[in-house]
Enzyme design. Sequence first.
Site, PDB file in Angstrom:
ATOM      1  N   LYS A  22      -5.492 -15.858  -6.479  1.00 28.74           N
ATOM      2  CA  LYS A  22      -6.610 -14.952  -6.165  1.00 28.74           C
ATOM      3  C   LYS A  22      -6.538 -13.687  -7.020  1.00 28.74           C
ATOM      4  O   LYS A  22      -7.529 -13.266  -7.610  1.00 28.74           O
ATOM      5  CB  LYS A  22      -6.551 -14.573  -4.677  1.00 28.74           C
ATOM      6  CG  LYS A  22      -7.482 -13.441  -4.302  1.00 28.74           C
ATOM      7  CD  LYS A  22      -7.424 -13.119  -2.828  1.00 28.74           C
ATOM      8  CE  LYS A  22      -6.352 -12.132  -2.435  1.00 28.74           C
ATOM      9  NZ  LYS A  22      -6.619 -10.731  -2.806  1.00 28.74           N
ATOM     10  N   ASN A  23      -5.355 -13.080  -7.079  1.00 35.76           N
ATOM     11  CA  ASN A  23      -5.246 -11.784  -7.745  1.00 35.76           C
ATOM     12  C   ASN A  23      -5.285 -11.876  -9.269  1.00 35.76           C
ATOM     13  O   ASN A  23      -5.350 -10.848  -9.945  1.00 35.76           O
ATOM     14  CB  ASN A  23      -3.978 -11.047  -7.296  1.00 35.76           C
ATOM     15  CG  ASN A  23      -4.134 -10.494  -5.886  1.00 35.76           C
ATOM     16  OD1 ASN A  23      -5.212 -10.581  -5.295  1.00 35.76           O
ATOM     17  ND2 ASN A  23      -3.057  -9.931  -5.350  1.00 35.76           N
ATOM     18  N   ARG A  92     -11.987  -4.531  -1.850  1.00 39.56           N
ATOM     19  CA  ARG A  92     -11.616  -3.396  -2.695  1.00 39.56           C
ATOM     20  C   ARG A  92     -11.532  -3.764  -4.168  1.00 39.56           C
ATOM     21  O   ARG A  92     -11.770  -2.927  -5.036  1.00 39.56           O
ATOM     22  CB  ARG A  92     -10.248  -2.866  -2.268  1.00 39.56           C
ATOM     23  CG  ARG A  92     -10.173  -2.377  -0.857  1.00 39.56           C
ATOM     24  CD  ARG A  92      -8.778  -1.877  -0.616  1.00 39.56           C
ATOM     25  NE  ARG A  92      -8.366  -1.028  -1.713  1.00 39.56           N
ATOM     26  CZ  ARG A  92      -8.695   0.239  -1.842  1.00 39.56           C
ATOM     27  NH1 ARG A  92      -9.390   0.828  -0.914  1.00 39.56           N
ATOM     28  NH2 ARG A  92      -8.303   0.935  -2.884  1.00 39.56           N
ATOM     29  N   CYS A 116      -8.426   1.473   3.873  1.00 34.81           N
ATOM     30  CA  CYS A 116      -8.354   0.092   4.337  1.00 34.81           C
ATOM     31  C   CYS A 116      -7.173  -0.012   5.289  1.00 34.81           C
ATOM     32  O   CYS A 116      -6.424   0.942   5.474  1.00 34.81           O
ATOM     33  CB  CYS A 116      -8.229  -0.888   3.186  1.00 34.81           C
ATOM     34  SG  CYS A 116      -6.606  -1.049   2.495  1.00 34.81           S
ATOM     35  N   ARG A 121      -5.162   3.984  -0.302  1.00 34.56           N
ATOM     36  CA  ARG A 121      -5.510   3.262  -1.532  1.00 34.56           C
ATOM     37  C   ARG A 121      -6.600   3.929  -2.384  1.00 34.56           C
ATOM     38  O   ARG A 121      -7.679   3.369  -2.583  1.00 34.56           O
ATOM     39  CB  ARG A 121      -5.898   1.816  -1.210  1.00 34.56           C
ATOM     40  CG  ARG A 121      -4.749   1.042  -0.610  1.00 34.56           C
ATOM     41  CD  ARG A 121      -5.099  -0.370  -0.291  1.00 34.56           C
ATOM     42  NE  ARG A 121      -5.006  -1.237  -1.457  1.00 34.56           N
ATOM     43  CZ  ARG A 121      -5.128  -2.561  -1.388  1.00 34.56           C
ATOM     44  NH1 ARG A 121      -5.350  -3.131  -0.245  1.00 34.56           N
ATOM     45  NH2 ARG A 121      -5.017  -3.300  -2.458  1.00 34.56           N
ATOM     46  N   PRO A 122      -6.322   5.122  -2.905  1.00 30.21           N
ATOM     47  CA  PRO A 122      -7.311   5.773  -3.784  1.00 30.21           C
ATOM     48  C   PRO A 122      -7.431   5.072  -5.143  1.00 30.21           C
ATOM     49  O   PRO A 122      -6.617   4.206  -5.471  1.00 30.21           O
ATOM     50  CB  PRO A 122      -6.742   7.184  -3.958  1.00 30.21           C
ATOM     51  CG  PRO A 122      -5.299   7.086  -3.638  1.00 30.21           C
ATOM     52  CD  PRO A 122      -5.099   5.892  -2.743  1.00 30.21           C
ATOM     53  N   VAL A 123      -8.469   5.441  -5.914  1.00 30.16           N
ATOM     54  CA  VAL A 123      -8.655   4.857  -7.249  1.00 30.16           C
ATOM     55  C   VAL A 123      -8.634   5.948  -8.324  1.00 30.16           C
ATOM     56  O   VAL A 123      -9.208   5.798  -9.388  1.00 30.16           O
ATOM     57  CB  VAL A 123      -9.962   4.024  -7.337  1.00 30.16           C
ATOM     58  CG1 VAL A 123      -9.859   2.760  -6.508  1.00 30.16           C
ATOM     59  CG2 VAL A 123     -11.181   4.832  -6.919  1.00 30.16           C
ATOM     60  N   ASP A 124      -7.946   7.052  -8.013  1.00 27.20           N
ATOM     61  CA  ASP A 124      -7.918   8.182  -8.941  1.00 27.20           C
ATOM     62  C   ASP A 124      -7.352   7.809 -10.312  1.00 27.20           C
ATOM     63  O   ASP A 124      -7.781   8.336 -11.334  1.00 27.20           O
ATOM     64  CB  ASP A 124      -7.118   9.341  -8.326  1.00 27.20           C
ATOM     65  CG  ASP A 124      -5.714   8.921  -7.918  1.00 27.20           C
ATOM     66  OD1 ASP A 124      -5.592   7.942  -7.144  1.00 27.20           O
ATOM     67  OD2 ASP A 124      -4.739   9.538  -8.380  1.00 27.20           O
ATOM     68  N   GLN A 125      -6.405   6.884 -10.342  1.00 26.01           N
ATOM     69  CA  GLN A 125      -5.785   6.527 -11.628  1.00 26.01           C
ATOM     70  C   GLN A 125      -6.750   5.741 -12.522  1.00 26.01           C
ATOM     71  O   GLN A 125      -6.726   5.877 -13.739  1.00 26.01           O
ATOM     72  CB  GLN A 125      -4.502   5.699 -11.411  1.00 26.01           C
ATOM     73  CG  GLN A 125      -3.455   6.415 -10.585  1.00 26.01           C
ATOM     74  CD  GLN A 125      -3.012   7.719 -11.224  1.00 26.01           C
ATOM     75  OE1 GLN A 125      -2.657   7.772 -12.400  1.00 26.01           O
ATOM     76  NE2 GLN A 125      -3.045   8.794 -10.454  1.00 26.01           N
ATOM     77  N   ASP A 304       3.208  -8.011  -1.129  1.00 26.99           N
ATOM     78  CA  ASP A 304       2.368  -9.074  -0.550  1.00 26.99           C
ATOM     79  C   ASP A 304       3.196 -10.181   0.106  1.00 26.99           C
ATOM     80  O   ASP A 304       2.632 -11.115   0.677  1.00 26.99           O
ATOM     81  CB  ASP A 304       1.454  -9.672  -1.632  1.00 26.99           C
ATOM     82  CG  ASP A 304       0.285  -8.748  -1.960  1.00 26.99           C
ATOM     83  OD1 ASP A 304       0.097  -7.746  -1.247  1.00 26.99           O
ATOM     84  OD2 ASP A 304      -0.446  -9.030  -2.931  1.00 26.99           O
ATOM     85  N   ILE A 326       5.310   0.513  -1.158  1.00 27.06           N
ATOM     86  CA  ILE A 326       4.034   0.553  -1.899  1.00 27.06           C
ATOM     87  C   ILE A 326       2.902   1.111  -1.050  1.00 27.06           C
ATOM     88  O   ILE A 326       2.154   1.966  -1.492  1.00 27.06           O
ATOM     89  CB  ILE A 326       3.635  -0.863  -2.391  1.00 27.06           C
ATOM     90  CG1 ILE A 326       4.778  -1.527  -3.150  1.00 27.06           C
ATOM     91  CG2 ILE A 326       2.354  -0.802  -3.224  1.00 27.06           C
ATOM     92  CD1 ILE A 326       4.942  -1.144  -4.575  1.00 27.06           C
ATOM     93  N   ARG A 396      -9.865 -15.018   3.176  1.00 27.92           N
ATOM     94  CA  ARG A 396     -10.039 -14.263   1.937  1.00 27.92           C
ATOM     95  C   ARG A 396      -9.026 -14.700   0.884  1.00 27.92           C
ATOM     96  O   ARG A 396      -9.290 -14.607  -0.309  1.00 27.92           O
ATOM     97  CB  ARG A 396      -9.835 -12.764   2.190  1.00 27.92           C
ATOM     98  CG  ARG A 396     -10.905 -12.147   3.052  1.00 27.92           C
ATOM     99  CD  ARG A 396     -10.651 -10.675   3.206  1.00 27.92           C
ATOM    100  NE  ARG A 396     -10.456 -10.072   1.882  1.00 27.92           N
ATOM    101  CZ  ARG A 396     -10.008  -8.855   1.675  1.00 27.92           C
ATOM    102  NH1 ARG A 396      -9.729  -8.080   2.692  1.00 27.92           N
ATOM    103  NH2 ARG A 396      -9.845  -8.394   0.455  1.00 27.92           N
TER     104      ARG A 396
END
Length: 416
Positions: A22-23, A92, A116, A121-125, A304, A326, A396
């Site tokens: 999936k990933n 996400r 979540c 889980r920010p997306v600043d990077q 995971d 993490i 999922r």
Amino acid sequence: MDKLLLQGGARLSGEVAISGAKNAALPILCASLLSAEPLRLTNVPHLNDISTMLRLLGEMGVGVTLEADGLILDGSGLNNPVASYERVKTMRASILVLGPLLARGGEARVSLPGGCAIGARPVDQHIKGLQAMGADIKVEQGYVHATARRLKGARICTDMVTVTGTENLMMAACLAEGETIIENAAREPEVVDLANCLISMGARISGAGTAIIRIQGVAKLHGATHAIMPDRIETGTYLCAAAITGGDVRLLKTSAAYLDTVVDKLMDAGCDITVEREAIRLKAPRRLQAVSLRTAPYPAFPTDMQAQFMAINCVADGVATIRETIFENRFMHANELMRLGANIQIEGNNAIVRGVDRLEGATVMATDLRASASLVIAGLVAEGETLIDRIYHLDRGYERIEEKLARLGAQVRRVN
Ligand code: UD1
């Protein structure tokens, strides 16, 4: 809403095939946005997250043709560079469209994912990296609005190791002008699979799989064919399922190459593991030994797989300490496992699991994808019936989980 009903006690044995990852598939589907020529993919898993991503790409104008053994994505009609809140909130990984959209068409409007179940889980990077490449980014009304004439190569060092962040920036850099260097890059095998797909589309990338990735931008990418790598987390999950039942299983169409730490821990727990070129066999003892672990970016132990190992430790001999480094809130499964009779103490980001002799079936609730997998694993040995609610989380990320488990002899069925 579907639920999963398990009758504990069956020992798993036999063979089952592992699906595509999936990933790896999610970012590779997004790579279709980078080219006007068709991208043909095989070994794409049948999962809800994949359907969500295909719907999102379709809304943007990407043509999707399903074939018997895969699918073809045609990015020639890309006309709507928007990922709505409705899509992003259900998955996400939708943020992975940001880099490719911006690089190919100079504009993207992507909803911010929000929080979540497992953490902020920010997306600043992702944003910081694209800004370093010259993008103009505004966050307005919950959306990231990014524009750029043509992205420019840059030297980017992310503050922490981020998997989708690395993938987003790597995809964007493929069509940027000049060289991009991503330092502190994620080394996950899925990043390498994406890089291999991009290279077959004409990208010039070196260093994927190491902490420094170099990308020489090219003017355009062309069509290609790519087979998605096997899912290492699905593989690890079935290994744990077999291990907890004292089973003997052979997993096909997969590889132990990316599972070193997981395989080592299962051997520490007392399992006998034989690695073949495209298969793994696990034979488990009657009772497992407790194994402690600490999650960290690849090649260390994957976050995971943390929940699944918590499940096997619940009935192992001894005490295990599990440290999650993490995500700040990834122990939601612990309370549900305790409903089955597990003895778990949570102290910050440490969980102390004292093995008990038996678990007892109960109704439990799935809270996120891997948490759900840990409840399935525990339900395989809990005495009596375990009913797992909200299994849309499982759907999922695990293809036909009840069918695969049943093939190995588990007493499991989906109920409505
Ligand atoms: C990916 C995986 C997910 C896995 C995770 C960690 C996919 C689709 N998902 O998620 O299954 O659990 O890697 O291996 O591949 N962070 C920031 N700012 C950012 C980006 C990340 O603070 O801009 C933080 C996150 O909150 C988290 C850590 O960095 O604490 C790692 O997250 P990241 O590697 O980005 O996870 P994902 O790529 O979302």
